[in-house]
Design a protein around this motif. Sequence first.
Motif, PDB file in Angstrom:
ATOM      1  N   ILE A 113    -112.558  49.167   2.895  1.00  0.00           N
ATOM      2  CA  ILE A 113    -113.352  47.931   2.824  1.00  0.00           C
ATOM      3  C   ILE A 113    -114.855  48.214   2.957  1.00  0.00           C
ATOM      4  N   ALA A 169    -104.137  37.817   7.293  1.00  0.00           N
ATOM      5  CA  ALA A 169    -105.213  37.727   6.296  1.00  0.00           C
ATOM      6  C   ALA A 169    -106.511  38.282   6.879  1.00  0.00           C
ATOM      7  N   GLY A 170    -107.471  38.523   6.021  1.00  0.00           N
ATOM      8  CA  GLY A 170    -108.805  38.905   6.484  1.00  0.00           C
ATOM      9  C   GLY A 170    -109.548  37.672   6.972  1.00  0.00           C
ATOM     10  N   ILE A 198    -105.521  45.368   0.083  1.00  0.00           N
ATOM     11  CA  ILE A 198    -106.699  45.426  -0.794  1.00  0.00           C
ATOM     12  C   ILE A 198    -107.216  46.868  -0.884  1.00  0.00           C
ATOM     13  N   GLU A 224    -109.716  39.966  -2.782  1.00  0.00           N
ATOM     14  CA  GLU A 224    -109.015  39.184  -1.754  1.00  0.00           C
ATOM     15  C   GLU A 224    -108.296  37.999  -2.403  1.00  0.00           C
ATOM     16  N   ARG A 225    -108.975  37.371  -3.352  1.00  0.00           N
ATOM     17  CA  ARG A 225    -108.388  36.227  -4.062  1.00  0.00           C
ATOM     18  C   ARG A 225    -107.113  36.653  -4.809  1.00  0.00           C
ATOM     19  N   MET A 257    -103.438  42.053   4.813  1.00  0.00           N
ATOM     20  CA  MET A 257    -104.096  41.838   3.523  1.00  0.00           C
ATOM     21  C   MET A 257    -105.241  42.836   3.281  1.00  0.00           C
ATOM     22  N   ASP A 258    -105.979  43.175   4.328  1.00  0.00           N
ATOM     23  CA  ASP A 258    -107.061  44.152   4.158  1.00  0.00           C
ATOM     24  C   ASP A 258    -106.509  45.511   3.730  1.00  0.00           C
ATOM     25  N   ASN A 289    -107.846  29.622  -1.334  1.00  0.00           N
ATOM     26  CA  ASN A 289    -106.989  30.600  -0.660  1.00  0.00           C
ATOM     27  C   ASN A 289    -106.057  29.946   0.362  1.00  0.00           C
ATOM     28  N   ARG A 306    -114.394  39.731  -2.373  1.00  0.00           N
ATOM     29  CA  ARG A 306    -113.781  38.390  -2.360  1.00  0.00           C
ATOM     30  C   ARG A 306    -112.861  38.186  -3.572  1.00  0.00           C
ATOM     31  N   VAL A 364    -110.947  34.861   4.536  1.00  0.00           N
ATOM     32  CA  VAL A 364    -110.075  34.310   3.488  1.00  0.00           C
ATOM     33  C   VAL A 364    -110.283  32.801   3.308  1.00  0.00           C
TER      34      VAL A 364
END
Length: 182
Positions: A54, A87-88, A46, A70-71, A42-43, A97, A67, A91
């Motif tokens: 990041i 995921a980060g 993003i 991330e959402r 996920m990171d 989430n 955030r 999360v």
Amino acid sequence: MSGAPDLRDREANLVLVGFMGTGKSAVGRRAARRLGRMLVDMDALIEKRAGRTIPEIFRDSGEPCFRALEREAVRDLAAQRGLVVAAGGGVVLNPENPADLARTGVVVCLWADPDEILRRVGGDEHRPLLQAPDRGERIAKLLEQRRPLYEAIPDRVDTTGRTADEVTDEVLRIFERRTKTE
Ligand code: S3P
């Protein structure tokens, strides 16, 4: 289809959550290979979407912006099937989430003791939340603050003192149990 997840569904996502350094990426890679699936970090997703790393997002736009991104990533991934998602670590901070991810997937939380986390991520320069003079103290504090959020995930695996292969075996056992069709 409403509310309750139908996890008697082999296409359910496998989603790994947990604090930084608990092995989400290492276990995610192994689990994806064994399931013949794609791993979505996920990171990395993003970063790709934002066209920034990041640390750059945190530095230039702040944590709330991260955030929000991330959402957005969670909503998109929860609408897909057949993925392994790493995921980060943060999360779980927004309770929507893990709830969204659990609707289409089996969410497994990896855990590790603060000393072990420090050993694993001690020299890391890529995690904005760990850039503190006393990194051990920072980890212990964040972990304590978040503990109830991680403990709210029903399936948890303690990775302390265990290899990524051992943890992967346990995660896949949980996944199989949760997706069994009878
Ligand atoms: C964060 C964890 C990081 C990354 C960001 C924030 C957190 O992911 O999402 O730096 O709040 O715990 P990893 O857990 O993959 O390091």
